[in-house]
Design a protein around this motif. Structure first.
Motif, PDB file in Angstrom:
ATOM      1  N   UNK B 197     -17.230 104.786 -11.134  1.00  0.00           N
ATOM      2  CA  UNK B 197     -16.921 105.213  -9.772  1.00  0.00           C
ATOM      3  C   UNK B 197     -16.102 104.135  -9.075  1.00  0.00           C
ATOM      4  N   UNK B 198     -14.937 104.504  -8.582  1.00  0.00           N
ATOM      5  CA  UNK B 198     -14.157 103.554  -7.785  1.00  0.00           C
ATOM      6  C   UNK B 198     -14.356 103.900  -6.327  1.00  0.00           C
ATOM      7  N   UNK B 199     -14.805 102.955  -5.545  1.00  0.00           N
ATOM      8  CA  UNK B 199     -15.145 103.260  -4.155  1.00  0.00           C
ATOM      9  C   UNK B 199     -14.779 102.111  -3.221  1.00  0.00           C
ATOM     10  N   UNK B 200     -14.327 102.495  -2.048  1.00  0.00           N
ATOM     11  CA  UNK B 200     -14.180 101.483  -1.003  1.00  0.00           C
ATOM     12  C   UNK B 200     -15.490 101.342  -0.239  1.00  0.00           C
ATOM     13  N   UNK B 201     -16.241 102.451  -0.222  1.00  0.00           N
ATOM     14  CA  UNK B 201     -17.513 102.414   0.489  1.00  0.00           C
ATOM     15  C   UNK B 201     -18.592 101.872  -0.453  1.00  0.00           C
ATOM     16  N   UNK B 202     -18.916 100.601  -0.247  1.00  0.00           N
ATOM     17  CA  UNK B 202     -19.907  99.962  -1.112  1.00  0.00           C
ATOM     18  C   UNK B 202     -21.279 100.608  -0.943  1.00  0.00           C
ATOM     19  N   UNK B 203     -21.551 101.072   0.277  1.00  0.00           N
ATOM     20  CA  UNK B 203     -22.867 101.676   0.533  1.00  0.00           C
ATOM     21  C   UNK B 203     -23.057 102.900  -0.354  1.00  0.00           C
ATOM     22  N   UNK B 204     -22.007 103.720  -0.448  1.00  0.00           N
ATOM     23  CA  UNK B 204     -22.074 104.925  -1.289  1.00  0.00           C
ATOM     24  C   UNK B 204     -22.211 104.529  -2.756  1.00  0.00           C
ATOM     25  N   UNK B 205     -21.341 103.616  -3.185  1.00  0.00           N
ATOM     26  CA  UNK B 205     -21.317 103.245  -4.603  1.00  0.00           C
ATOM     27  C   UNK B 205     -22.637 102.605  -5.034  1.00  0.00           C
ATOM     28  N   UNK B 206     -23.132 101.685  -4.197  1.00  0.00           N
ATOM     29  CA  UNK B 206     -24.355 100.978  -4.588  1.00  0.00           C
ATOM     30  C   UNK B 206     -25.594 101.859  -4.472  1.00  0.00           C
ATOM     31  N   UNK B 207     -25.465 102.987  -3.774  1.00  0.00           N
ATOM     32  CA  UNK B 207     -26.627 103.872  -3.652  1.00  0.00           C
ATOM     33  C   UNK B 207     -26.897 104.614  -4.959  1.00  0.00           C
ATOM     34  N   UNK B 208     -25.876 104.758  -5.806  1.00  0.00           N
ATOM     35  CA  UNK B 208     -26.119 105.517  -7.043  1.00  0.00           C
ATOM     36  C   UNK B 208     -25.831 104.730  -8.328  1.00  0.00           C
ATOM     37  N   UNK B 209     -25.166 103.591  -8.216  1.00  0.00           N
ATOM     38  CA  UNK B 209     -24.747 102.923  -9.459  1.00  0.00           C
ATOM     39  C   UNK B 209     -25.862 102.067 -10.053  1.00  0.00           C
ATOM     40  N   UNK B 210     -25.797 101.915 -11.374  1.00  0.00           N
ATOM     41  CA  UNK B 210     -26.738 101.028 -12.058  1.00  0.00           C
ATOM     42  C   UNK B 210     -26.179  99.608 -12.074  1.00  0.00           C
ATOM     43  N   UNK B 211     -24.858  99.539 -12.115  1.00  0.00           N
ATOM     44  CA  UNK B 211     -24.192  98.250 -12.240  1.00  0.00           C
ATOM     45  C   UNK B 211     -22.895  98.340 -11.433  1.00  0.00           C
ATOM     46  N   UNK B 212     -22.429  97.217 -10.926  1.00  0.00           N
ATOM     47  CA  UNK B 212     -21.186  97.271 -10.144  1.00  0.00           C
ATOM     48  C   UNK B 212     -20.352  96.010 -10.352  1.00  0.00           C
ATOM     49  N   UNK B 213     -19.062  96.216 -10.220  1.00  0.00           N
ATOM     50  CA  UNK B 213     -18.112  95.101 -10.278  1.00  0.00           C
ATOM     51  C   UNK B 213     -17.366  95.071  -8.953  1.00  0.00           C
ATOM     52  N   UNK B 214     -17.077  93.882  -8.472  1.00  0.00           N
ATOM     53  CA  UNK B 214     -16.297  93.749  -7.246  1.00  0.00           C
ATOM     54  C   UNK B 214     -14.930  93.174  -7.622  1.00  0.00           C
TER      55      UNK B 214
END
Lengths: 290, 271
Positions: B197-214
């Motif tokens: 998932x590519x997102x500008x909204x970190x709140x949305x992305x972090x609400x569903x992702x298992x792992x994230x890259x910035x």
């Protein structure tokens, strides 16, 4: 009645040729200016297959039609494919060069003399009498019937066929189509194959009716306004445009002057371009210039 | 632990043989994992997605260094349709549906085998029942949320193993985004599809992702699981708009001190 028959026959010729322009433009936004030459090549291919399958006219005709599809697909694979991603103008100029090349090859192989494929195939062309004392030649009647069949088949194919749907999708948004796993090269090759098939059908049937010469592409040039008047990306538009051009042409020949026949399609085209440049059923595209 | 499905190793993307947009990034997505790629405008997120999905050629760009491997096969600089057929399908940010095709046609066009169409359609309508009611409506007449649903649904018709979504929440109401994220989790759980998932909204992305890259300026500057990033001070401050630790609400402060913060952030991340 005869006037009406003449209009229908001429409209069928224009419509059958016009749908070839539409198919390629609709899918790839390329104007195939070699369509007339490809149509003429179809007619000359009958001469080649007639000598190969002497005594089997239907086999010879079928082989010529199949060869036309192959030629169309090969034009894409070996020539137009290289133009993918390049300027549309470059692709259009390539088709101009291709047209000149095909003309040259035809003169070299078959000479510039008028040829009669119907004689080579031992096929007669009797005149049929219709109601109201109208007359139509056999091959003109076949051309009208073929036109109806081709348009019916194309409408069905584009509306319900999987590859037809993919052609529509690729024409609308090629990027998204590729993202959905649709092979654009296959779609484009299919469009070129189908376009050449419809052109070749027109060329073959006209040649069976009245022979073929090197000037046959002029008819395709006159069919081009039909595609434009109807809208270059509309199949139904091609049909309506052909009917409008054919009606204007036949009526002016009949009531005004036969010498006007070559001018009429372009007069109608000019009028349409002034009033509605995108044609009757075409999509109004956003232009980035005035 | 599930196997690595997508692996990007030190990939570098260069536009027009001159501009380096992505500089040696490495990331991985495992089977059934939801991974988010966060960053501001111009960070290189979309370029990364285009590099994975094979769309760089259109912009005169290439992966010049590193490797992109999907399910053991190198896919960098391969044609888009070939990558899509391997199971990597992208839902683009804009122009995500065929505007003049109906919902049913949008779903049918990408199906590789006609025999699978009915079964896949039924499956899709379970996830997006609203689309079943809109079957005959053309894509151009759908609302933003319906369009996003259709885009995801038509991507699913390609039977992806990795679904990449560019800006899921862009231009959508929060309630619609919430509904979509809930459905994405359902899709992942039931079909086992991995999602990038590519997102500008970190709140949305972090609400569903298992792992994230910035990502920042074409590089990955931070990565970790959801808990780590949610509690990371920089992510809280710059992406979640929470207190910056000095008792100041950064959603308002960001406007006036944006440049200062950008400097502080760069100094902290690049050393």
């Amino acid at each position: 009645m005869q006037l009406f028959i003449n209009i229908i026959v001429l409209a069928s010729i224009y419509a059958l040729i016009a749908c070839g322009y539409v198919l390629i433009y609709r899918v790839s936004r390329v104007l195939n200016l070699a369509h007339g030459e490809l149509m003429m090549l179809g007619a000359y291919l009958v001469l080649a297959t007639a000598s190969l399958f002497a005594g089997h006219p239907l086999v010879a005709l079928g082989a010529a039609v199949l060869l036309s599809i192959v030629v169309g697909a090969m034009v894409y694979v070996f020539l137009m494919r290289k133009m993918t991603g390049e300027m549309v103008l470059a692709a259009i100029l390539t088709t101009v060069a291709l047209g000149i090349l095909i003309r040259g090859v035809i003169v070299l192989v078959w000479s510039a003399q008028q040829q009669y494929p119907a004689q080579a195939l031992n096929l007669a062309n009797p005149s049929l009498t219709l109601v109201g004392d109208g007359h139509i030649s056999l091959w003109s009647a076949v051309l009208v019937a073929t036109n109806i069949l081709v348009y019916g088949a194309l409408f069905g194919f584009l509306r319900f066929g999987r590859w037809g749907m993919r052609m529509r999708a690729a024409g609308q948004n090629p990027l998204l189509a590729a993202q959905r796993g649709i092979n654009l090269h296959t779609v484009y090759a299919l469009a070129w194959g189908l376009s050449t098939l419809t052109g070749a059908l027109a060329g073959i049937l006209m040649a069976l009716d009245s022979g073929v010469t090197g000037s046959m592409p002029i008819i395709a040039l006159k069919a081009f306004p039909a595609a434009l008047v109807g809208g270059l990306d509309s199949l139904a538009g091609g049909l309506v445009g052909a009917l409008i051009i054919a009606t204007a042409e036949v009526l002016l020949i009949y009531y005004v002057d036969p010498l006007l026949s070559d001018v009429v399609p372009f007069l109608v085209l000019l009028a349409m371009l002034i009033v509605r440049p995108w044609g009757l059923f075409g999509t109004r595209e956003e232009l980035d210039r005035v | 632990m599930s196997s690595v499905l997508l692996s990007v190793e030190k990939a570098e993307v260069v536009y027009k043989r001159a501009i380096t947009a992505v500089q040696g990034i490495s990331l991985s997505v495992r089977d059934g994992q939801i991974v988010a790629l966060l960053g501001t405008n111009g960070a290189g997120k979309s370029t990364t997605l285009r590099a994975i999905s094979g769309f760089l050629g259109l912009d005169d760009a290439r992966v010049t260094e590193g490797a992109i491997t999907f399910d053991g096969h190198r896919i960098e600089n391969r044609p888009p349709h070939e990558i899509a057929r391997r199971g990597v399908v992208l839902v683009p940010e804009r122009e995500k549906v065929f505007q003049n095709l109906t919902v049913a046609e949008n779903l049918a066009a990408p199906v590789p085998r006609a025999a699978d169409k009915r079964r896949l359609e039924d499956q899709i309508y379970q996830f997006f029942p609203r689309l079943a009611d809109l079957r005959g409506r053309v894509g151009g007449l759908l609302s933003g949320g319906e369009r996003q649903m259709l885009a995801i649904a038509s991507a699913l018709m390609c039977r992806p193993r990795l679904l990449m979504i560019d800006e899921l929440s862009l231009g959508l109401a929060p309630v619609v985004v919430q509904d979509l994220t809930r459905r994405l989790i359902m899709i992942r759980d039931q079909l086992g599809i991995a999602i990038l998932l590519v997102e500008q909204s970190a709140a949305v992305a972090l609400s569903i992702s298992d792992y994230a890259y910035v990502m920042e300026n074409g590089r990955i500057v931070l990565d970790g699981d959801r808990e780590r990033l949610n509690s990371h001070q920089d992510v809280q401050e710059f992406y979640l708009g929470q207190s910056d630790g000095n008792g100041q609400d950064s959603t308002t402060a960001r406007r006036s001190y944006r440049d200062v913060k950008q400097y502080r952030r760069s100094r902290r991340w690049y050393g």
